[in-house]
Design an enzyme around this catalytic site. Structure first.
Site, PDB file in Angstrom:
ATOM      1  N   ASP A   1      -0.296  -0.524  11.222  1.00 14.99           N
ATOM      2  CA  ASP A   1      -0.902  -0.517   9.890  1.00 14.99           C
ATOM      3  C   ASP A   1      -0.978  -1.913   9.282  1.00 14.99           C
ATOM      4  O   ASP A   1      -0.210  -2.810   9.642  1.00 14.99           O
ATOM      5  CB  ASP A   1      -0.076   0.354   8.937  1.00 14.99           C
TER       6      ASP A   1
ATOM      7  N   HIS B   1       3.780  -2.036  12.021  1.00 13.28           N
ATOM      8  CA  HIS B   1       2.890  -2.856  11.202  1.00 13.28           C
ATOM      9  C   HIS B   1       2.603  -4.153  11.953  1.00 13.28           C
ATOM     10  O   HIS B   1       3.553  -4.794  12.434  1.00 13.28           O
ATOM     11  CB  HIS B   1       3.518  -3.175   9.841  1.00 13.28           C
TER      12      HIS B   1
END
Length: 257
Positions: A74, A219
């Site tokens: 992400d 991430h």
């Protein structure tokens, strides 16, 4: 929103029933407080735990019993994404990147590399605004569609996967997702690599939760994730797990035809 609607109906029924009994002095006032507190607790849990499927259907895990998982990242693209891509390329692994529109505009070449190397991309909103949970349905739709346009501009693809910022959902976001025509993708294995600073703890947290059909959330914004990813891929290999593209794992289309 089936769970949310059912709970709403249940709590209205309880409140009305309590009111009737309250009129005839059969219940105490604190019982109203208890019911309202329970409703608030469930609603908050449903909003912040994407795995609950409380407001909108969310795909957090495959039903497969095979030893395969999917990797997702992400908040990119960022300069760190290039290093992530290098590791994935070295290990012949395909992942899914849930990209922020503003980040795509900052790093279009990195975004294009994600596509060229055969990875999937999903919509992670244009703004990734912390206040999105308070946006109107119209504003959420505008934000999602703005990122759709950015993704399509640089990839030629209309992404069908959407991951809400911070995993937060509510009735307005749920309506917006229906209007924008996306499938919501969650996770069942959250690395917390954006919060935990110790790489060993991140790796331990992820490896302890590995299970068939799992979806891992990372991430591509932090250097520490690089080291964790390298060690995780080695651990998966030792455990005879394979990394499967998300669309194949969930048997869903990642892009509009």
């Amino acid at each position: 929103m089936l769970k949310h609607k059912n709970i709403q109906v249940l709590f209205w029924f309880l409140l009305l029933s309590l009111f009737v009994f309250f009129v005839v002095n059969e219940v105490k006032w604190w019982m109203f407080v208890l019911v309202i507190f329970a409703w608030l607790s469930i609603t908050i849990w449903g909003a912040f735990d994407i795995r609950s499927n409380y407001f909108v259907r969310t795909y957090c895990k495959s039903t497969t019993t095979e030893k395969e998982i999917a990797l997702t990242f992400d908040d990119g693209p960022t300069p760190v994404t290039e290093n992530i891509l290098n590791i994935l390329q070295q290990n012949n692994v395909k992942a899914t990147f849930f990209c922020i529109g503003k980040q795509i505009e900052k790093h279009p070449d990195i975004f294009k590399r994600i596509i060229l190397e055969g990875h999937l991309v999903g919509n992670h909103s244009y703004s990734h605004d912390r206040r999105m949970g308070f946006f109107s349905t119209k504003k959420v739709v505008q934000d999602i569609k703005k990122n759709d346009a950015v993704i399509q501009e640089f990839s030629g693809k209309k992404a069908l996967f959407f991951r809400p910022p911070f995993g937060v959902t509510n009735p307005k976001i749920a309506r917006a997702i229906v209007q924008s025509g996306h499938q919501v993708i969650g996770w069942n294995n959250r690395s917390l690599d954006a919060v935990i600073t110790d790489e060993r703890l991140i790796l331990k947290r992820v490896t302890n939760k590995i299970s068939p059909g799992g979806i891992i959330l990372f991430h591509d914004t932090s250097i520490k994730t690089l080291n964790v990813l390298e060690q995780l891929l080695l651990s998966l290999q030792n455990k005879n797990y394979s990394v499967t593209p998300l669309d194949e794992l969930l048997n869903l289309k990642a892009y509009e035809d």
